[in-house]
Design a protein around this motif. Structure first.
Motif, mmCIF file in Angstrom:
data_model
loop_
_atom_site.group_PDB
_atom_site.id
_atom_site.type_symbol
_atom_site.label_atom_id
_atom_site.label_comp_id
_atom_site.label_asym_id
_atom_site.label_seq_id
_atom_site.Cartn_x
_atom_site.Cartn_y
_atom_site.Cartn_z
ATOM 1 N N MET A 1 0.850 -1.183 0.000
ATOM 2 C CA MET A 1 0.000 0.000 0.000
ATOM 3 C C MET A 1 0.889 1.237 0.000
ATOM 4 N N ASP A 2 0.702 2.111 -0.990
ATOM 5 C CA ASP A 2 1.496 3.326 -1.031
ATOM 6 C C ASP A 2 0.681 4.568 -0.678
ATOM 7 N N TRP A 3 -0.594 4.367 -0.305
ATOM 8 C CA TRP A 3 -1.451 5.509 0.051
ATOM 9 C C TRP A 3 -1.219 5.922 1.490
ATOM 10 N N LYS A 4 -1.303 7.232 1.742
ATOM 11 C CA LYS A 4 -1.239 7.778 3.090
ATOM 12 C C LYS A 4 -2.363 8.800 3.249
ATOM 13 N N PRO A 5 -2.937 8.923 4.455
ATOM 14 C CA PRO A 5 -3.970 9.955 4.657
ATOM 15 C C PRO A 5 -3.368 11.347 4.566
ATOM 16 N N ASP A 6 -4.214 12.293 4.195
ATOM 17 C CA ASP A 6 -3.802 13.696 4.085
ATOM 18 C C ASP A 6 -4.124 14.399 5.400
ATOM 19 N N PHE A 7 -3.076 14.694 6.174
ATOM 20 C CA PHE A 7 -3.283 15.284 7.493
ATOM 21 C C PHE A 7 -3.677 16.758 7.406
ATOM 22 N N THR A 8 -3.578 17.362 6.228
ATOM 23 C CA THR A 8 -3.984 18.764 6.074
ATOM 24 C C THR A 8 -5.423 18.906 5.611
ATOM 25 N N SER A 9 -6.045 17.785 5.269
ATOM 26 C CA SER A 9 -7.418 17.816 4.762
ATOM 27 C C SER A 9 -8.411 18.052 5.889
ATOM 28 N N GLU A 10 -9.541 18.681 5.525
ATOM 29 C CA GLU A 10 -10.617 18.878 6.494
ATOM 30 C C GLU A 10 -11.395 17.590 6.740
ATOM 31 N N THR A 11 -11.256 16.597 5.829
ATOM 32 C CA THR A 11 -11.934 15.315 6.005
ATOM 33 C C THR A 11 -11.275 14.549 7.143
ATOM 34 N N PRO A 12 -12.056 14.067 8.108
ATOM 35 C CA PRO A 12 -11.468 13.334 9.234
ATOM 36 C C PRO A 12 -10.606 12.163 8.752
ATOM 37 N N LEU A 13 -9.569 11.863 9.500
ATOM 38 C CA LEU A 13 -8.661 10.793 9.107
ATOM 39 C C LEU A 13 -9.370 9.457 8.979
ATOM 40 N N TYR A 14 -10.292 9.154 9.891
ATOM 41 C CA TYR A 14 -10.969 7.854 9.834
ATOM 42 C C TYR A 14 -11.824 7.753 8.576
ATOM 43 N N GLU A 15 -12.385 8.890 8.113
ATOM 44 C CA GLU A 15 -13.177 8.881 6.893
ATOM 45 C C GLU A 15 -12.275 8.641 5.679
ATOM 46 N N GLN A 16 -11.090 9.232 5.682
ATOM 47 C CA GLN A 16 -10.140 8.988 4.590
ATOM 48 C C GLN A 16 -9.752 7.518 4.523
ATOM 49 N N ILE A 17 -9.530 6.930 5.687
ATOM 50 C CA ILE A 17 -9.148 5.515 5.732
ATOM 51 C C ILE A 17 -10.293 4.640 5.258
ATOM 52 N N LYS A 18 -11.532 4.986 5.666
ATOM 53 C CA LYS A 18 -12.711 4.247 5.185
ATOM 54 C C LYS A 18 -12.782 4.294 3.664
ATOM 55 N N THR A 19 -12.597 5.483 3.115
ATOM 56 C CA THR A 19 -12.681 5.646 1.661
ATOM 57 C C THR A 19 -11.607 4.821 0.958
ATOM 58 N N PHE A 20 -10.422 4.814 1.513
ATOM 59 C CA PHE A 20 -9.337 4.025 0.923
ATOM 60 C C PHE A 20 -9.684 2.536 0.914
ATOM 61 N N ILE A 21 -10.171 2.021 2.039
ATOM 62 C CA ILE A 21 -10.499 0.593 2.129
ATOM 63 C C ILE A 21 -11.640 0.251 1.176
ATOM 64 N N ILE A 22 -12.664 1.119 1.117
ATOM 65 C CA ILE A 22 -13.775 0.883 0.191
ATOM 66 C C ILE A 22 -13.274 0.844 -1.248
ATOM 67 N N HIS A 23 -12.328 1.734 -1.562
ATOM 68 C CA HIS A 23 -11.751 1.759 -2.906
ATOM 69 C C HIS A 23 -11.040 0.443 -3.221
ATOM 70 N N LYS A 24 -10.263 -0.064 -2.274
ATOM 71 C CA LYS A 24 -9.563 -1.339 -2.474
ATOM 72 C C LYS A 24 -10.561 -2.471 -2.704
ATOM 73 N N ILE A 25 -11.669 -2.437 -1.955
ATOM 74 C CA ILE A 25 -12.673 -3.504 -2.080
ATOM 75 C C ILE A 25 -13.417 -3.383 -3.403
ATOM 76 N N SER A 26 -13.808 -2.176 -3.772
ATOM 77 C CA SER A 26 -14.619 -1.992 -4.981
ATOM 78 C C SER A 26 -13.844 -2.332 -6.246
ATOM 79 N N LEU A 27 -12.527 -2.126 -6.215
ATOM 80 C CA LEU A 27 -11.702 -2.478 -7.373
ATOM 81 C C LEU A 27 -11.393 -3.969 -7.441
ATOM 82 N N GLY A 28 -11.737 -4.699 -6.392
ATOM 83 C CA GLY A 28 -11.437 -6.125 -6.363
ATOM 84 C C GLY A 28 -10.032 -6.428 -5.892
#
Length: 481
Positions: A1-28
């Motif tokens: 995994m080369d993705w990292k959360p964006d600590f400067t974003s207004e989106t909460p870190l846990y939401e960024q992590i959720k989105t990343f995991i959903i992306h991994k699942i949706s792509l198979g």
């Protein structure tokens, strides 16, 4: 995994992590049935508090994408398109588990991944340092004109004829008399072993070999339901006097050996032991696979002639390669064997990959045919000898009272036996955290857990010293010395 959360974003870190995991699942990429990394591992990778990961995982469990339990970890149980599908998607994890080829040992998988982490000092890697590879000379060879025909098409089943002629001529210098028709060009010695396992041996066969051995670290024979039977070694090599007893006891089909600068111990089989080995195998009618990958990497004087050079009964299947001396990226080696064996292996190879790279074969034939390979070997031997001497000095400096070893006369490796009781798995993990990658002895025989295979071929000298010093500190911390 080369993705990292964006600590400067207004989106909460846990939401960024959720989105990343959903992306991994949706792509198979994380299919149904996949066991995802632990919460601790995800937190360390993302650089967040574990509670942040726990929140993200809990939401995904509540949404029906993941399922977790204390024993089996957290697994993918659904994906976004499955909610709309008429039937559930395939459980790819079950397919993976059903595959007939054995997975690598977990330690090997870990090493294979860690080798490419930036900044990792690789103390066990069995290949030449990028600094020792003839990159500029290779560029010149491709830029220069040559009378040797160049093709981008497929080669004939046994490999490029001009290359096989050059290999035959080169092998004469090592006492092996053969012809191009008895040579098969392969994509490295490991492919040769695979071809032998599926083309010459029956399922359920027993393979005799040194204990420890590189062959334990790959599953080329085990995946075809074959059993590896280790014979003891001493300072002269495999104990030939045991071959008859082991052959009968296990109904062995063939013997695999690395007689010259053995992997992982660095042992050089003596002339007397080679003669005894050939006699024992001749008496038993036991064929031999001779893996001679390290032959040219001698320091002070050439090693004894190969087993194949004393083989009037065509007992030996001889494997050679350019991976340890010229370039692992060429992926090029050869098998020398009786012609019916070569025809059989060539047929299987054509079914597998339709021949090794024609570009690599052309380059190899240039190195051999123009005498460049022998010139290159002189410099490589000098560099490796210097590195060996430095590694031995570092061991004397930092491992005094912790280990013992024998100084090799060629090859890549020093087989270091720890003389203190160290939990090797903990040492392995702590070393990785400190940026040092080790090859534990258990990879090459599960009963040699107190050993390390130290390679002086890959790491730069300052990395080698720093890595060995750091490992020694870790060992002393673990044993309280």
């Amino acid at each position: 995994m080369d993705w990292k959360p964006d600590f400067t974003s207004e989106t909460p870190l846990y939401e960024q992590i959720k989105t990343f995991i959903i992306h991994k699942i949706s792509l198979g990429e994380w299919a149904v049935g996949t066991k995802i990394p632990s919460q601790r591992a995800l937190a360390e990778h993302f650089g967040v508090n574990r509670s942040t990961v726990v929140t993200a995982i809990s939401d995904l469990i509540a949404e029906g994408l993941l399922e977790g339990n204390t024993k089996g970890g957290t697994r993918v149980i659904n994906n976004s398109w499955n909610l709309l599908a008429a039937s559930p998607p395939p459980d790819w994890s079950s397919y993976v588990q059903a595959g007939i080829h054995y997975p690598n040992l977990l330690a090997i998988q870990h090493i294979n991944r860690a080798e490419f982490q930036e900044g990792m000092i690789r103390l066990g890697t069995g290949e030449l340092s990028p600094d020792l590879l003839p990159t500029e000379r290779m560029k010149q060879i491709f830029a220069e004109s040559s009378a040797n025909p160049f093709t981008l098409g497929y080669e004939e089943p046994k490999g490029n004829l001009y290359l096989r002629k050059q290999v035959a001529q080169y092998l004469q210098g090592n006492g092996i008399q053969t012809s191009p028709s008895n040579i098969l060009i392969v994509s490295g010695a490991l492919q040769a072993l695979h071809l032998i396992s599926v083309g010459l041996l029956q399922r359920g066969s027993s393979i005799l070999l040194e204990k420890p051995s590189y062959l334990y670290s790959v599953h080329v024979f085990q995946s075809n339901s074959m059993k590896l039977v280790g014979l003891p070694m001493d300072e002269e090599g495999i104990q030939a006097s045991q071959i008859g007893r082991y052959k009968k006891g296990y109904n062995a089909s063939i013997l695999y050996t690395i007689p010259t600068f053995h992997n992982p111990t660095g042992t050089l089989m003596t002339e007397e032991r080679r003669q005894a080995l050939m006699k024992a195998c001749t008496d038993e009618g036991l064929p031999i696979i001779e893996d001679d990958a390290y032959r040219e990497l001698w320091f002070d004087e050439p090693p004894p002639l190969p087993l194949k050079a004393r083989d009037p009964h065509a007992l030996v299947l001889y494997l050679g390669t350019l991976s340890k001396t010229l370039s692992p990226g060429l992926r090029l080696g050869w098998v020398v064997a009786p012609e019916p064996v070569i025809e059989r292996l060539a047929d299987i190879k054509m079914q597998n990959d339709y021949g090794s790279s024609s570009v690599s074969q052309w380059a190899a034939s240039e190195w051999l045919g123009r005498g460049l390979y022998q010139e290159h070997l002189i410099g490589i031997r000098e560099q490796l000898k210097m590195r060996r001497d430095a590694a031995v000095q570092f061991l004397h400096t930092y491992f005094a009272g912790l280990a013992k070893w024998t100084v090799p006369t060629g090859g890549f490796y020093i087989w270091v036996e720890l003389t203190v009781d160290v939990p090797m798995q903990i040492l392995f993990e702590r070393a990785i955290k400190d940026g040092v990658l080790l090859n534990p002895g258990s990879i090459y025989n599960r009963h040699t857990g107190s050993y390390l295979r130290i390679s002086y071929a890959y790491a730069k000298l300052h990395e080698l010293e720093w890595g060995l010093k750091r490992v020694a500190i870790l060992i002393r911390d673990l044993v309280g010395k």
